[in-house]
Design an enzyme around this catalytic site. Sequence first.
Site, mmCIF file in Angstrom:
data_model
loop_
_atom_site.group_PDB
_atom_site.id
_atom_site.type_symbol
_atom_site.label_atom_id
_atom_site.label_comp_id
_atom_site.label_asym_id
_atom_site.label_seq_id
_atom_site.Cartn_x
_atom_site.Cartn_y
_atom_site.Cartn_z
ATOM 1 N N ILE A 195 -17.466 -56.294 52.334
ATOM 2 C CA ILE A 195 -17.891 -56.499 53.714
ATOM 3 C C ILE A 195 -16.832 -57.312 54.444
ATOM 4 O O ILE A 195 -16.022 -57.999 53.820
ATOM 5 C CB ILE A 195 -19.252 -57.222 53.800
ATOM 6 C CG1 ILE A 195 -19.161 -58.619 53.160
ATOM 7 C CG2 ILE A 195 -20.352 -56.383 53.161
ATOM 8 C CD1 ILE A 195 -20.389 -59.484 53.413
ATOM 9 N N ALA B 224 -13.182 -66.456 55.407
ATOM 10 C CA ALA B 224 -13.918 -66.079 54.193
ATOM 11 C C ALA B 224 -13.398 -64.759 53.644
ATOM 12 O O ALA B 224 -13.150 -64.620 52.432
ATOM 13 C CB ALA B 224 -15.410 -65.993 54.494
ATOM 14 N N TYR B 225 -13.224 -63.792 54.523
ATOM 15 C CA TYR B 225 -12.719 -62.486 54.096
ATOM 16 C C TYR B 225 -11.300 -62.611 53.538
ATOM 17 O O TYR B 225 -10.981 -62.052 52.483
ATOM 18 C CB TYR B 225 -12.743 -61.522 55.275
ATOM 19 C CG TYR B 225 -12.288 -60.126 54.952
ATOM 20 C CD1 TYR B 225 -13.117 -59.241 54.267
ATOM 21 C CD2 TYR B 225 -11.023 -59.671 55.347
ATOM 22 C CE1 TYR B 225 -12.703 -57.951 53.977
ATOM 23 C CE2 TYR B 225 -10.602 -58.385 55.060
ATOM 24 C CZ TYR B 225 -11.456 -57.527 54.374
ATOM 25 O OH TYR B 225 -11.029 -56.253 54.089
ATOM 26 N N ALA B 226 -10.451 -63.351 54.230
ATOM 27 C CA ALA B 226 -9.076 -63.533 53.763
ATOM 28 C C ALA B 226 -9.041 -64.227 52.412
ATOM 29 O O ALA B 226 -8.280 -63.843 51.519
ATOM 30 C CB ALA B 226 -8.278 -64.326 54.798
ATOM 31 N N LYS C 44 -10.241 -61.755 49.654
ATOM 32 C CA LYS C 44 -9.262 -60.718 49.341
ATOM 33 C C LYS C 44 -8.002 -61.308 48.701
ATOM 34 O O LYS C 44 -7.364 -60.657 47.868
ATOM 35 C CB LYS C 44 -8.913 -59.933 50.608
ATOM 36 C CG LYS C 44 -10.064 -59.090 51.127
ATOM 37 C CD LYS C 44 -10.564 -58.085 50.091
ATOM 38 C CE LYS C 44 -11.601 -57.139 50.657
ATOM 39 N NZ LYS C 44 -12.054 -56.117 49.679
#
Length: 248
Positions: free
Chosen positions: A92, A154-156, A159
């Site tokens: 997500i 958060a996404y960075a 990943k």
Amino acid sequence: MNQIDLNGQVAVITGGAQGIGFAIARRLVASGAKVSLWDMNAGLLDSAAAELGAAATSVVVNITDYAAVEKAVAQTEAEAGPVSILVHSAGIAGKNAPLDDYELEEWRRVIDIDLNGCFYVNRAIVPGMKARNYGRIVNIASIAGKEGNPNAAAYAAAKGGVIAMTKALGKELAKYDIAVNAITPATAKTRILDELKPEFIDYMLSRIPRGRFLEVDEAANMVSWLVSKENSFTTASVFDLSGGRATY
């Protein structure tokens, strides 16, 4: 389309009901593989598997539940055979917000799905590959894991963790005929864009020198070779799909 020989191979594709995951599934089936689509959305899974035909099976699974992941592996191998390929695409984007305003629960949710989920799926599938001394794994990370995106910490972070975990696992398994690699796509035109603010989407497009978003079939083309027997030496590596954005 270049011909990749995947006859006799069984692939698990998480997030396989849509987007990049489904495009990869379609390409692997065209190359002769059987595929097991894993996703949370039962309706999308049914339609995706039906489109792919007899070569596809599907499993509704929550990748943040390790026991459910183990059951999914068992179901896949009962229905399709030993898993020789893993493409981990599920994830997500999470909300857009500055780090100092980022909701704690949203941070935990993104990390749990995007990083812990990747770990759980790899952990459950790797033992079988080791026992058979063969496997090909591609974890789909993001250019954000290399460069970071503002208002998406958060996404960075998740990943970036996927990239580091992939490198570590590739080195652990280098003595086997198992290749573990990651790809780092720029933004593609998928439903994940629905989670993002328009100004954030515009920012990401402005960062791509090619001046357009990634096409999902372009990701599938790269992955189809990475999961083939021809990729017999390269492991613990990261392959760029950022349209020129990557700076390393």
